[in-house]
Write an enzyme that holds these catalytic residues in place. Structure first.
Site: not given
Length: 638
Positions: A33, A73, A98, A100, A121, A160
């Site tokens: 964040a 991204s 979905e 994140k 990634r 992920e």
């Protein structure tokens, strides 16, 4: 562009590059964040900046492998307004939504159904080959089977890597958060710790011309049928429903086993051309509001409420949940000491949901210059030495002018003697006509006239309608519930709600409350030893006046348990039409009900004239099965 903007852009480029590197090396320094806030600021100042089109790069510890599918991204929306602006340009029959996931991206590469490589990634096109580590993780399948048969899938599956809260708490409490811990473990050269990680997948791309699904919804179902852990998917028919769902998940996410930091919204159609872009346009990450940030403590003010001194932290401005914040309560001396906070400390400021901002922790840093926080020693009003009990810092002088005035104002507010307002009480107090709660009921019309008429009018023997109105209002508030009476005395820890809990626990007369021991009150659910000590002390301090008011007949206490709404609790939200919210709440209390400020599982009714909105209170009430009624239905209950 002015000099300041140019310097800030350079600073942001440097910070983003630094934090990207630390993230991809497995030791992220700040939260997602906080990183997003820097990214958004740079995007505002310099939309074409090349930094915004770079993903980052992994360390040099592993072999480099080309991705099967691009791993760019996503565009981001930080609030409903930004999401609606995106949705206005992307009108879909259905919006696939979905979670994140807040972890580390990984691509599994398969050939004819067998896992060949697992690739991080990296820079979005090339990543690190960590296959050996990935094979230890939960959710990474060495081969793809469906209905017991090998699926000859060739292509990439993206997901992920996450760490659950329980694993983080039990095995890696030294790591800042689950995301950082997972990112660090999966890139260890020795592979140690990868067995604590899990993969949740959300995308797949076949590269040998064989089609296994025709849209995004079927893709998730196919992945699930093949035995993968898949991301949660819901389908919303409109942008407004997406916003309502986001509000619901923001409240629920703390109960999830793993971290999520937003929602991903996409169309049902698989759009390979868009997905190949470095920032796809046909899907967006709808981020949750920033709930915590790090700032620097500059000073501590001491807020005085009655005789209690509360430390308030003043820090460099941060933005939390869409609002700018510079102040947060430090609660009491014990909390301040336990945190170890000092002037100059770097502190973690949090604001969860609708809760008032608070300091949650201090960031330990070597060589940081800080100074001690000074505590006030004497009452600024009466000069009495303050008492530091740890759980509170207060003036012990019951006759302290600030304490007396605060109690008078609290009594008027809780008992709801509206015509006796704050200005009039303060004037009567300053003129020494009011020195206690009992003095309120000794006021006569002639005592009040000078506050409504000038000398000329009084000499002409004119009557004051205002003075008469105040007198009548006082007389009309001699009968009240026990909880209201006790809660109005400004005793720390004893508001109407807590008084109702004590009454419900069996202390249902004034005498039972006044003679209750600390042990007895501490035994009531929701009251701990420290609070019980403060309550018993406060009741004892006011016992004489309380008894005198009741025994003299000045105050008549209503019998507990009566009324049409007895045993029922209400929470009001939004505007009412026929009355003010304060009037509605008084109506509930007069009919034996109780008021709650938030939706909890023991709430009887949520009252709102917008019963179908997607507000957080409506959503939570629906989840808990609490009836949501409108104003008309509320009035029909009485």
């Amino acid at each position: 562009m002015d000099l300041f903007e140019s310097q800030r852009i350079s600073e942001l480029e440097s910070l983003i590059t630094r934090y990207q590197k630390s993230y991809y090396d497995g030791e992220g320094e700040i939260s997602d964040a906080e990183f997003d806030a820097l990214w958004d600021e740079l995007k505002t100042l310099d939309p074409a900046n090349s930094i915004l089109h770079k993903v980052g790069a992994d360390s040099g510890n592993f072999a480099k492998v080309q991705h099967v599918m691009p791993m760019g991204s996503q565009e981001k929306a930080a609030n409903p307004e930004q999401f609606l602006a995106w949705a206005e340009k992307h009108k879909y029959d259905a919006y696939l939504v979905e979670y994140k996931l807040d972890g580390a991206s990984l691509e599994l590469q398969y050939e004819n159904g067998y896992l060949k490589r697992a690739v991080t990634r990296g820079d979005g096109s090339i990543g690190d080959d960590i296959t050996a580590n990935a094979k230890k993780m939960g959710g990474v399948n060495a081969a793809i089977y469906k209905d017991g048969q090998l699926v000859p899938f060739t292509g990439g599956i993206r997901g992920e890597v996450i760490m659950t809260h329980e694993v983080h708490k039990t095995h890696f409490p030294d790591k800042a958060n689950c995301r950082n811990a997972a990112n660090g473990l999966m890139k260890r050269k020795d592979g140690k710790g990868s067995e604590y990680l899990n993969l949740i997948v959300y995308d797949a791309l076949s590269t040998n011309g064989v089609s296994y699904f025709s849209n995004e919804e079927e893709k998730i179902r196919w992945l699930m049928d093949c035995g993968f852990n898949v991301v949660r998917l819901v389908i919303c028919k409109s942008p407004d429903r997406v916003i309502a769902y986001r509000a619901k998940i923001m409240e629920e996410r703390k109960s999830l086993d793993y971290d999520i930091d937003g929602l991903v919204i996409k169309e049902r159609v698989i759009n390979l051309a868009d997905a190949s872009r470095d920032r796809p346009d046909h899907q967006i990450a709808f981020k949750f509001s920033l709930e915590e940030a790090v700032s620097t403590l500059r000073e501590v003010e001491w807020s005085i409420s009655g005789g209690t001194y509360t430390p308030v932290a003043i820090f460099d401005e941060v933005e939390l949940n869409g609002t700018k914040v510079q102040r947060a309560s430090l609660a009491n001396p014990d909390t301040l000491r336990k945190l170890g906070v000092r002037i100059g400390s770097h502190v973690v400021v949090v604001k969860r949901g609708e809760i008032i901002p608070k300091i949650e922790s201090v960031v330990e840093e070597k060589d940081l210059v800080t100074t001690e926080i000074e505590f006030p020693k004497v009452c600024e009003v009466c000069g009495t030495p303050l008492v530091d009990e740890g759980s509170r810092l207060f003036c012990p002088n019951k006759e302290c002018a600030k304490r007396v005035l605060h109690q008078l104002l609290k009594y008027q507010q809780v008992v709801d003697i509206r015509d006796l307002g704050e200005t009039l009480i303060t004037s009567l107090f300053n003129d020494k006509r009011l020195k206690s709660i009992s003095d309120i009921y000794s006021l006569q019309v002639e005592d009040l006239v000078p506050y409504f008429l000038n000398e000329e009018s009084m000499e002409a023997d004119k009557k004051s309608l205002g003075a008469q109105k105040v007198y009548n209002s006082i007389q009309n508030h001699r009968r009240m519930r026990l909880a209201t009476f006790v809660g109005a005395f400004d005793i720390e820890g004893v508001g109407e709600t807590s008084a109702e809990k004590l009454i419900g626990a069996g202390f249902d007369t004034l005498e039972k409350l006044l003679t209750a021991t600390e042990e007895q009150i501490a035994a009531v659910y929701g009251f701990a030893e420290i609070m019980a000590h403060i309550i018993v002390e406060g009741l004892a301090e006011n016992a004489e006046e309380m008894r005198q008011l009741v025994e003299s007949g000045t105050i008549e206490l209503e019998t507990a348990g009566g009324g049409l709404l007895a045993g029922k609790s209400f929470c009001f939200t939004g505007e009412l039409v026929t009355m003010k919210r304060a009037d509605a709440e008084q109506l509930v209390k007069k009919n034996g009900g109780t008021i709650k400020s938030s939706v909890t599982k023991d709430l009887s009714y949520l009252v709102t004239n917008d019963t179908t909105s997607g507000s957080s209170k409506n959503v939570k009430a629906a989840k808990l099965g609490i009836p949501v009624i409108n104003e008309k239905q509320f009035l029909e209950l009485i």
